[in-house]
Design a protein around this motif. Structure first.
Motif, PDB file in Angstrom:
ATOM      1  N   THR A  21       1.013  -1.147   0.160  1.00 50.39           N
ATOM      2  CA  THR A  21       0.241  -0.249  -0.205  1.00 50.39           C
ATOM      3  C   THR A  21       0.991   1.310   0.064  1.00 50.39           C
ATOM      4  N   THR A  22       0.282   2.436  -0.179  1.00 53.68           N
ATOM      5  CA  THR A  22       1.011   3.587  -0.017  1.00 53.68           C
ATOM      6  C   THR A  22       1.405   3.889   1.365  1.00 53.68           C
ATOM      7  N   THR A  23       2.426   4.800   1.397  1.00 52.00           N
ATOM      8  CA  THR A  23       2.902   4.789   2.903  1.00 52.00           C
ATOM      9  C   THR A  23       1.994   5.548   3.809  1.00 52.00           C
ATOM     10  N   GLY A  24       1.552   4.556   4.878  1.00 50.64           N
ATOM     11  CA  GLY A  24       1.063   5.281   5.901  1.00 50.64           C
ATOM     12  C   GLY A  24       1.231   6.567   6.904  1.00 50.64           C
ATOM     13  N   ASN A  25       0.690   7.056   7.615  1.00 51.16           N
ATOM     14  CA  ASN A  25       1.091   7.965   8.560  1.00 51.16           C
ATOM     15  C   ASN A  25       2.388   7.569   9.463  1.00 51.16           C
ATOM     16  N   GLY A  26       2.008   6.306  10.080  1.00 52.61           N
ATOM     17  CA  GLY A  26       3.195   5.946  11.106  1.00 52.61           C
ATOM     18  C   GLY A  26       4.613   5.711  10.504  1.00 52.61           C
ATOM     19  N   ARG A  27       4.418   5.121   9.267  1.00 57.33           N
ATOM     20  CA  ARG A  27       5.894   4.913   8.514  1.00 57.33           C
ATOM     21  C   ARG A  27       6.424   6.291   8.175  1.00 57.33           C
ATOM     22  N   ALA A  28       5.711   7.069   7.735  1.00 52.52           N
ATOM     23  CA  ALA A  28       6.092   8.491   7.257  1.00 52.52           C
ATOM     24  C   ALA A  28       6.478   9.253   8.524  1.00 52.52           C
ATOM     25  N   VAL A  29       5.997   9.124   9.458  1.00 47.89           N
ATOM     26  CA  VAL A  29       6.442   9.758  10.907  1.00 47.89           C
ATOM     27  C   VAL A  29       7.916   9.336  11.303  1.00 47.89           C
ATOM     28  N   SER A  49       6.372  -5.884  10.131  1.00 50.70           N
ATOM     29  CA  SER A  49       6.053  -4.615   9.838  1.00 50.70           C
ATOM     30  C   SER A  49       7.038  -3.552  10.335  1.00 50.70           C
ATOM     31  N   ALA A  50       6.936  -3.598  11.638  1.00 57.83           N
ATOM     32  CA  ALA A  50       8.016  -2.617  12.497  1.00 57.83           C
ATOM     33  C   ALA A  50       9.302  -2.741  11.990  1.00 57.83           C
ATOM     34  N   GLU A  51       9.757  -4.024  11.774  1.00 55.71           N
ATOM     35  CA  GLU A  51      11.212  -4.118  11.318  1.00 55.71           C
ATOM     36  C   GLU A  51      11.533  -3.730   9.925  1.00 55.71           C
ATOM     37  N   GLU A  52      10.380  -3.624   8.945  1.00 54.04           N
ATOM     38  CA  GLU A  52      10.606  -3.311   7.770  1.00 54.04           C
ATOM     39  C   GLU A  52      10.917  -1.684   7.981  1.00 54.04           C
ATOM     40  N   THR A  53      10.185  -1.190   8.711  1.00 55.81           N
ATOM     41  CA  THR A  53      10.441   0.358   8.784  1.00 55.81           C
ATOM     42  C   THR A  53      11.568   0.730   9.424  1.00 55.81           C
ATOM     43  N   ALA A  64      17.753   3.127  14.191  1.00 56.53           N
ATOM     44  CA  ALA A  64      16.124   2.477  14.589  1.00 56.53           C
ATOM     45  C   ALA A  64      16.450   1.124  15.164  1.00 56.53           C
ATOM     46  N   ALA A  65      15.280   0.740  16.147  1.00 52.23           N
ATOM     47  CA  ALA A  65      14.951  -0.551  16.408  1.00 52.23           C
ATOM     48  C   ALA A  65      13.359  -0.715  16.164  1.00 52.23           C
ATOM     49  N   ALA A  66      13.018  -2.170  16.187  1.00 51.37           N
ATOM     50  CA  ALA A  66      11.724  -2.678  16.168  1.00 51.37           C
ATOM     51  C   ALA A  66      11.161  -3.420  17.347  1.00 51.37           C
ATOM     52  N   HIS A  67       9.873  -3.087  17.625  1.00 50.89           N
ATOM     53  CA  HIS A  67       9.116  -3.764  18.844  1.00 50.89           C
ATOM     54  C   HIS A  67       7.958  -4.022  18.461  1.00 50.89           C
TER      55      HIS A  67
END
Length: 267
Positions: A21-29, A49-53, A64-67
């Motif tokens: 999908t298009t970039t969502g708000n969370g990833r853009a932030v 999904s968090a790890e991808e960002t 960045a880290a993912a959780h």
């Protein structure tokens, strides 16, 4: 970039992304905050999904880290703070971006769906704030940016649960802002309008069984500026509120809607 968040450490809740999908708000932030100098903990219900960002941030030279966390769980929200301290050392910024749309009119809406909307849109946001605020209060500084919706300023029969929960987010933001202002903590809210995002367009198209382009065109026609906004518009508003440029701003609901709510009031 002006590096407005240089040296800051930020938690971005809901920073993952629906694949394809298009970039969502969370990833853009997450990307915008990182580009402006912040170290990021990306939190999402889906760890991959968090790890991808987080990987996108790292590819651009950021940290960045993912959780993984389900924000409807108080234990998971406490775990977000633990993970942030481990990954970042301390927290300057909490960005809350998780939300769902429980659609349906009052007589047709199952009570379970109503409760789920409030659990995710309101209680989950309160729980993440509850987990992080003691740390910010102890440090005497910090900022929280909550993502709401223009729906919280309007009324609509098909979105009564969504609109009501988002209006409650505005009240939550103002109350936290007042409560924690003496402790050096600012709390603000961004209320996006018609945005070309996965939740705004892709989910609507799937639910209605229509083409994405048709939904996008219909939504754009409703905006006085003649087009939808993007997740980057939301991210830039969040960046302002998180930065020292907004050092004397707290308790506000900042609409980012191309004039949509003005048009709605006029009608």
């Amino acid at each position: 970039m002006t590096r407005r968040l240089e040296g800051k450490r930020a938690i971005v809740v809901g920073g993952g992304q629906t694949p394809g999908t298009t970039t969502g708000n969370g990833r853009a932030v997450a990307l915008t905050f990182a580009r402006e100098g912040a170290d990021i903990l990306v939190v999402d219900r889906v760890l991959e999904s968090a790890e991808e960002t987080a990987e996108l941030v790292r590819k651009e030279g950021g940290t960045a880290a993912a959780h993984r966390a389900d924000i409807t769980s108080e234990a998971d929200c406490a775990g977000i703070m633990d993970a942030a301290l481990e990954a970042l050392g301390h927290v300057d910024i909490l960005h809350n971006n998780v939300g769902i749309v429980p659609a349906g009119r009052t007589e047709d809406l199952p009570v379970e769906r109503w409760r789920q909307g409030f659990e995710v849109n309101l209680t989950g946001m309160w729980l993440t704030c509850k987990a992080v605020l003691p740390h910010m209060r102890e440090r005497g500084t910090g900022t929280i940016v909550n993502i709401s919706s223009m729906a919280g300023l309007l009324a609509g029969g098909e979105t009564i649960a969504y609109s009501t929960s988002k209006a409650a987010v505005h009240a939550l933001t103002r109350n936290l802002a007042l409560e924690y202002a003496p402790h050096g903590v600012r709390v603000n809210c961004v209320a996006p309008g018609m945005m070309d995002t996965p939740m705004g367009v892709d989910a609507t198209a799937r639910a209605g069984g229509v083409e994405r382009a048709e939904v996008a065109a219909r939504r754009a026609a409703m905006v006085p500026m003649g087009h939808q906004g993007t997740s980057w518009d939301v991210a830039n508003a969040a960046l302002f509120l998180a930065s020292e440029e907004a050092a004397f701003v707290t308790g506000v609901v900042l609409t980012v809607d191309g004039g949509f709510t003005l048009n709605a009031v006029a009608q």
